[in-house]
Design an enzyme around this catalytic site. Structure first.
Site, PDB file in Angstrom:
ATOM      1  N   CYS A 183       0.815  -1.215   0.000  1.00  0.00           N
ATOM      2  CA  CYS A 183       0.000   0.000   0.000  1.00  0.00           C
ATOM      3  C   CYS A 183       0.849   1.265   0.000  1.00  0.00           C
ATOM      4  O   CYS A 183       0.492   2.263  -0.628  1.00  0.00           O
ATOM      5  CB  CYS A 183      -0.931  -0.001   1.209  1.00  0.00           C
ATOM      6  SG  CYS A 183      -2.179  -1.304   1.157  1.00  0.00           S
ATOM      7  N   ASN A 196      -5.384   5.769  -1.185  1.00  0.00           N
ATOM      8  CA  ASN A 196      -5.867   6.922  -0.433  1.00  0.00           C
ATOM      9  C   ASN A 196      -4.923   8.106  -0.626  1.00  0.00           C
ATOM     10  O   ASN A 196      -3.914   8.024  -1.329  1.00  0.00           O
ATOM     11  CB  ASN A 196      -6.119   6.576   1.038  1.00  0.00           C
ATOM     12  CG  ASN A 196      -4.868   6.584   1.899  1.00  0.00           C
ATOM     13  OD1 ASN A 196      -3.798   7.003   1.489  1.00  0.00           O
ATOM     14  ND2 ASN A 196      -5.011   6.098   3.110  1.00  0.00           N
ATOM     15  N   PHE A 253      -2.545   9.564   0.751  1.00  0.00           N
ATOM     16  CA  PHE A 253      -1.135   9.582   1.107  1.00  0.00           C
ATOM     17  C   PHE A 253      -0.276   8.648   0.240  1.00  0.00           C
ATOM     18  O   PHE A 253       0.919   8.541   0.460  1.00  0.00           O
ATOM     19  CB  PHE A 253      -0.968   9.187   2.576  1.00  0.00           C
ATOM     20  CG  PHE A 253      -1.694  10.088   3.528  1.00  0.00           C
ATOM     21  CD1 PHE A 253      -1.256  11.386   3.751  1.00  0.00           C
ATOM     22  CD2 PHE A 253      -2.831   9.650   4.188  1.00  0.00           C
ATOM     23  CE1 PHE A 253      -1.931  12.223   4.617  1.00  0.00           C
ATOM     24  CE2 PHE A 253      -3.504  10.473   5.064  1.00  0.00           C
ATOM     25  CZ  PHE A 253      -3.062  11.771   5.280  1.00  0.00           C
ATOM     26  N   LYS A 254      -0.890   7.980  -0.726  1.00  0.00           N
ATOM     27  CA  LYS A 254      -0.172   6.962  -1.480  1.00  0.00           C
ATOM     28  C   LYS A 254       0.383   7.512  -2.794  1.00  0.00           C
ATOM     29  O   LYS A 254       0.065   8.615  -3.209  1.00  0.00           O
ATOM     30  CB  LYS A 254      -1.088   5.761  -1.740  1.00  0.00           C
ATOM     31  CG  LYS A 254      -1.680   5.161  -0.461  1.00  0.00           C
ATOM     32  CD  LYS A 254      -0.612   4.809   0.568  1.00  0.00           C
ATOM     33  CE  LYS A 254      -1.147   4.043   1.765  1.00  0.00           C
ATOM     34  NZ  LYS A 254      -1.972   4.833   2.678  1.00  0.00           N
ATOM     35  N   ASN A 255       1.228   6.700  -3.469  1.00  0.00           N
ATOM     36  CA  ASN A 255       1.906   7.168  -4.678  1.00  0.00           C
ATOM     37  C   ASN A 255       0.940   7.551  -5.788  1.00  0.00           C
ATOM     38  O   ASN A 255       1.216   8.461  -6.570  1.00  0.00           O
ATOM     39  CB  ASN A 255       2.884   6.108  -5.166  1.00  0.00           C
ATOM     40  CG  ASN A 255       4.062   5.941  -4.216  1.00  0.00           C
ATOM     41  OD1 ASN A 255       4.330   6.790  -3.376  1.00  0.00           O
ATOM     42  ND2 ASN A 255       4.775   4.828  -4.344  1.00  0.00           N
TER      43      ASN A 255
END
Length: 302
Positions: free
Chosen positions: A58, A82, A84-86
């Site tokens: 994740c 979400n 905050f992800k890449n």
């Protein structure tokens, strides 16, 4: 069973071996903060003990380990989208697998059982009830656009990692965490001898530096429902089904807590100019009382 991390901030293969019991069925390595686990060692342990490997990718969407995308090395892999992800669409995620039965069960579970979908091949798996975890077409369209940008973004991350790591180590004398695939490293972390040093480094560099232990959601001692073995209803409590004691105490992984308290994560700033991120690294060196070396630029890096 909770397993210790090692200096790489990822699951420790040696502790996996210590924690395996006759009840163990799977290993769940977590590629945390764009730092990749030692998948060669993990897959060998899984083969030797007939265990499944479920990768939590994740926080490392798109990264590779020795030429293979993380999340595709084990029996199944999970990704998060979400904020905050890449790549992200606010919330949601995906699961990948090359096992037909795992795929059929995952597909049924995410779409209220999907027993009435004519296109579903259930691979002779028994039909199961599911819940509604479907992504929308709008989310899919947004992800398709971001997928095209993922490769270039990861290249920028690696460029900034290399430039900043060179300044922090050669000019600042800082110690980086070891990487299991150094050529593709993208998650920048420095480790100190004491937690006081790590806390002071984070306090001096409020922009882009965070002590890992201070991210409470990712430290197991803050997982109160797990430690207290509570679920939404007593009859849905898997700890009660185990018929054996489970050790999920705050003292379960003391070495992990020690490492987290002594380690700081440094943002590589993939959306900022490389010259600015090199400047930030030099400022971190200066704030530690180290001499600020003459600045040079490499026009080949952008």
């Amino acid at each position: 069973m909770l397993v210790e991390i090692d200096q790489s901030l990822t699951i420790d293969p040696a502790d996996i071996l210590r924690k395996i019991t006759p009840n163990t069925r799977a290993i769940i390595p977590v590629h945390m903060a764009n730092v990749v686990c030692d998948m060669d060692a993990i897959m060998q342990i899984a083969r030797d003990h007939n265990l499944l490997v479920i990768e939590d990718a994740c926080q490392a969407v798109g990264l590779t380990y020795k030429g293979r995308k993380v999340g595709t090395i084990g029996d199944a892999g999970a990704y998060s989208f979400n904020q905050f992800k890449n790549i992200n669409v606010g919330e949601g995620g995906a699961i990948v697998t090359n096992d037909d039965q795992l795929f059929a069960r995952a597909r049924m579970y995410h779409d209220i059982g999907a027993v009435f979908r004519g296109h579903l091949d259930n691979a002779n798996a028994p039909l199961i009830p599911g819940i509604n975890l479907k992504a929308s077409q709008i989310q899919g369209a947004m992800l398709n656009v971001q997928l095209k940008k993922l490769g270039p973004m990861l290249r920028r991350m690696r460029q900034r990692y290399e430039a900043m790591a060179d300044i922090l180590t050669s000019r600042g004398g800082l110690r980086l965490i070891p990487q299991h695939d150094p050529a593709n490293a993208a998650g920048l972390h420095v480790v100190f001898d004491t937690e006081e040093e790590a806390r002071d480094f984070a306090a001096r560099n409020k922009r882009g530096v965070h002590r890992v232990y201070d991210s409470s959601r990712h430290v197991y001692t803050f997982w109160q429902p797990i430690l207290e073995q509570r679920t939404v209803h007593p009859k849905l409590n898997p700890y009660a089904w185990a018929a054996r004691p489970m050790d999920y105490s705050p003292k379960a992984c003391p070495r992990s807590l020690d490492i987290l308290k002594r380690t700081c994560r440094i943002t590589v700033g993939e959306n900022y100019p490389l010259v600015f991120m090199r400047y930030m690294a030099r400022r971190m060196v200066k704030d530690r009382g180290m001499p600020l070396a003459p600045y040079t630029t490499n026009p080949g890096l952008t």
